[in-house]
Scaffold this motif. Structure first.
Motif, PDB file in Angstrom:
ATOM      1  N   ASN A   1      46.735  21.471  55.766  1.00 52.24           N
ATOM      2  CA  ASN A   1      46.464  20.826  54.473  1.00 52.24           C
ATOM      3  C   ASN A   1      45.114  20.114  54.413  1.00 52.24           C
ATOM      4  O   ASN A   1      44.483  20.056  53.355  1.00 52.24           O
TER       5      ASN A   1
ATOM      6  N   ASN B   1      48.225  11.075  48.107  1.00 50.35           N
ATOM      7  CA  ASN B   1      49.080  11.933  48.934  1.00 50.35           C
ATOM      8  C   ASN B   1      48.659  12.006  50.395  1.00 50.35           C
ATOM      9  O   ASN B   1      49.444  12.462  51.226  1.00 50.35           O
TER      10      ASN B   1
ATOM     11  N   SER C   1      49.379  15.998  53.340  1.00 48.46           N
ATOM     12  CA  SER C   1      50.289  16.649  52.393  1.00 48.46           C
ATOM     13  C   SER C   1      49.474  17.605  51.518  1.00 48.46           C
ATOM     14  O   SER C   1      48.251  17.519  51.449  1.00 48.46           O
TER      15      SER C   1
ATOM     16  N   ASN D   1      48.414  19.462  45.778  1.00 43.32           N
ATOM     17  CA  ASN D   1      48.871  20.156  44.570  1.00 43.32           C
ATOM     18  C   ASN D   1      48.311  19.581  43.298  1.00 43.32           C
ATOM     19  O   ASN D   1      48.087  20.313  42.335  1.00 43.32           O
TER      20      ASN D   1
ATOM     21  N   ASN E   1      55.150  20.397  45.059  1.00 50.05           N
ATOM     22  CA  ASN E   1      55.650  19.212  45.764  1.00 50.05           C
ATOM     23  C   ASN E   1      57.157  19.045  45.577  1.00 50.05           C
ATOM     24  O   ASN E   1      57.886  18.759  46.545  1.00 50.05           O
ATOM     25  N   TYR E   2      57.582  19.237  44.334  1.00 50.30           N
ATOM     26  CA  TYR E   2      59.019  19.076  44.030  1.00 50.30           C
ATOM     27  C   TYR E   2      59.850  20.117  44.771  1.00 50.30           C
ATOM     28  O   TYR E   2      60.865  19.803  45.399  1.00 50.30           O
TER      29      TYR E   2
ATOM     30  N   ARG F   1      60.229  19.475  48.493  1.00 47.28           N
ATOM     31  CA  ARG F   1      61.216  18.427  48.814  1.00 47.28           C
ATOM     32  C   ARG F   1      62.633  18.969  48.672  1.00 47.28           C
ATOM     33  O   ARG F   1      63.502  18.667  49.477  1.00 47.28           O
TER      34      ARG F   1
END
Lengths: 213, 267
Positions: free
Chosen positions: A61, A110, A114, A117, A174-175, A178
């Motif tokens: 990342n 972030n 991470s 996005n 991201n959603y 998770r």
């Protein structure tokens, strides 16, 4: 998972296609195509570095954060160099440092480890607007006799397909990570790979068209 | 429920991505196709304009040729023959030098022939370079033209202007005079009006010639169509002369009884 890696590797290898085309036609790479050539080189370099990182189980990342900024700057310069023949594209020039701010905010919120996005979504949105404006401008002013013979058309098409096709993926990345990482990675390997393949094919056609001109 | 939401999100992303793909494909195909059509249409318009310009150029060359033929015919048929008769008369006079009565008759005939020739020469000269126009200017030239038409008793022409002594480029004066004359001739021939009113005024840096008549009117669009379809030179001559002096000519029908022609010339 192996199938996912296979698909991702395939799309990574395909990024060599436009890069090799650019190397062969290096003498024809002028004006607005120069930032695209630099981007192709950066693409290949990033793919190689990312592959090495993955082999050593390192997080890619942090490279992608930097790559996003470089990618946006170079593609914006591509459009700016094209439009400066017809009018002053000051909005595009201003968007580059503004995007630096967006990327910095994304990094602050972030962190480098991470996925970026937020900045990628903003990048996608802005670049899609640039390409749609490009098509509108070219159509309205009938700048080219044969649009399909122009490298800029194919490069803009590549940018349009890649960034618009992946936009929803970037926004919800991201959603989805998770919620279900495996499903997300599967989706990423299918959708992102598909659009990445299209992106590299259209870029390659665009670079090849410089030879025919 | 949470699983359903998760699945929905993934489904949404897939559907949205595919939807966007289809949309972008459509956009790109549409642009490529539409651009070709627009270019073809633009080429068609340019070709049509070039054809029209060529027709006008051909018409102007033909008009010049016809005027030369008219001058040549007048010179040959009138003046040429008259000079031949004068030569014969000189021979007769030489033979009859002692016969005073015959000699006087020959001299009288020759005088008449010379007068006729001079009238013909004047008529050709007036046609090419109207003297009133050349010496006294555009306004007086048009006034003279109106008087000439009034003498024929076909149409009653009235003329008005606020500026009697306007002066501008001689070349534009001559072309504008010929244009007005051509328009008048066409109007009288095809519109058959009984009354024509001509007004000339200066409007800023433009000269405005307005003609109102009670004959059969026509519109500018109809004129353009007719000039393309017909083989007659009158309309083409009007359009060519208008272009030569960068004028704008407008034909309108105001109502059942009045038609209008305006010529706007930058001076």
């Amino acid at each position: 998972m192996d199938n996912n890696r296979l698909l991702v590797s395939l799309s990574q290898c395909l990024s060599l296609f436009p890069f090799l085309g650019a190397l062969i036609n290096i003498k024809k790479i002028k004006e607005c195509l120069l930032p695209v050539f630099v981007l192709l080189f950066v693409n290949v370099a990033v793919e190689i570095i990312a592959t090495i990182y993955i082999e050593f189980d390192k997080n890619t990342n942090e490279i992608l954060h930097v790559f996003t900024v470089i990618e946006f700057s170079l593609l914006s310069l591509f459009f700016a160099f094209f439009f400066k023949k017809y009018f002053n594209p000051i909005v595009i020039y201003i968007s580059i440092p503004l995007f630096f701010i967006v990327a910095y905010v994304d990094y602050k919120i972030n962190g480098l480890n991470s996925a970026d996005n937020f900045s990628v979504s903003v990048e996608s949105f802005i670049l899609v607007i640039y390409t749609l404006f490009f098509f509108y401008y070219v159509l309205k002013n009938l700048i080219f006799d044969n649009l399909l013979a122009q490298p800029v058309f194919w490069i803009s098409t590549a940018v349009l397909f890649y960034f618009s096709g992946n936009f929803v993926l970037f926004v919800f990345a991201n959603y989805m990570m998770r919620v279900d990482l495996d499903k997300y990675l599967l989706l990423w390997s299918i959708i992102h790979t598909f659009f990445n393949v299209l992106y590299n094919i259209f870029l390659g056609i665009g670079i090849w068209k410089t030879r025919i001109r | 429920m949470e699983n359903k939401d998760q699945i929905d999100i993934f489904t949404l992303v897939v559907i949205a991505s595919m939807g966007i793909l289809v949309l972008m494909l459509f956009i790109v195909f549409f642009i490529a196709l539409y651009q070709k059509r627009m270019l073809a249409h633009k080429t068609e318009l340019v070709d049509a304009e070039n054809k029209h310009q060529k027709k006008l150029l051909d018409a102007s060359l033909e008009i010049a040729e016809q005027e030369r033929i008219k001058i040549a015919t007048n010179l040959h048929d009138d003046i040429g023959i008259t000079l031949s008769v004068l030569k014969l008369n000189l021979s007769r006079a030489k033979k009859n030098i002692n016969n005073i009565a015959v000699f006087d008759e020959i001299i009288s005939d020759s005088n008449k022939n010379i007068d006729d020739s001079l009238d013909t020469v004047r008529s050709i000269y007036n046609d090419i370079m109207p003297p009133t126009l050349m010496k006294l200017g555009f306004v007086k030239g048009i006034k003279e033209l109106c008087n000439q038409i009034n003498y024929t008793d076909t149409t009653e022409i009235s003329f008005s202007t606020a500026q009697e002594n306007m002066e501008f480029d001689k070349k534009i004066e001559l072309q504008l005079y010929r244009l007005v004359k051509e328009v008048l001739n066409n109007t009288i021939k095809h519109g058959k009006p009984s009354i024509i009113e001509i007004n000339i005024e200066i409007n800023g840096s433009c000269l405005l010639v307005t003609m109102l008549h009670n004959g059969l009117g026509i519109t500018t669009e109809a004129i353009k169509k007719l000039s393309e379809q017909s083989t007659g030179l009158g309309l083409k001559s009007i359009l060519t002369r208008t272009q030569l002096i960068n004028a704008i000519i407008d034909f309108t029908i105001l109502n059942d009884q009045i038609a209008k022609v305006t010529i706007n010339v930058p001076i």
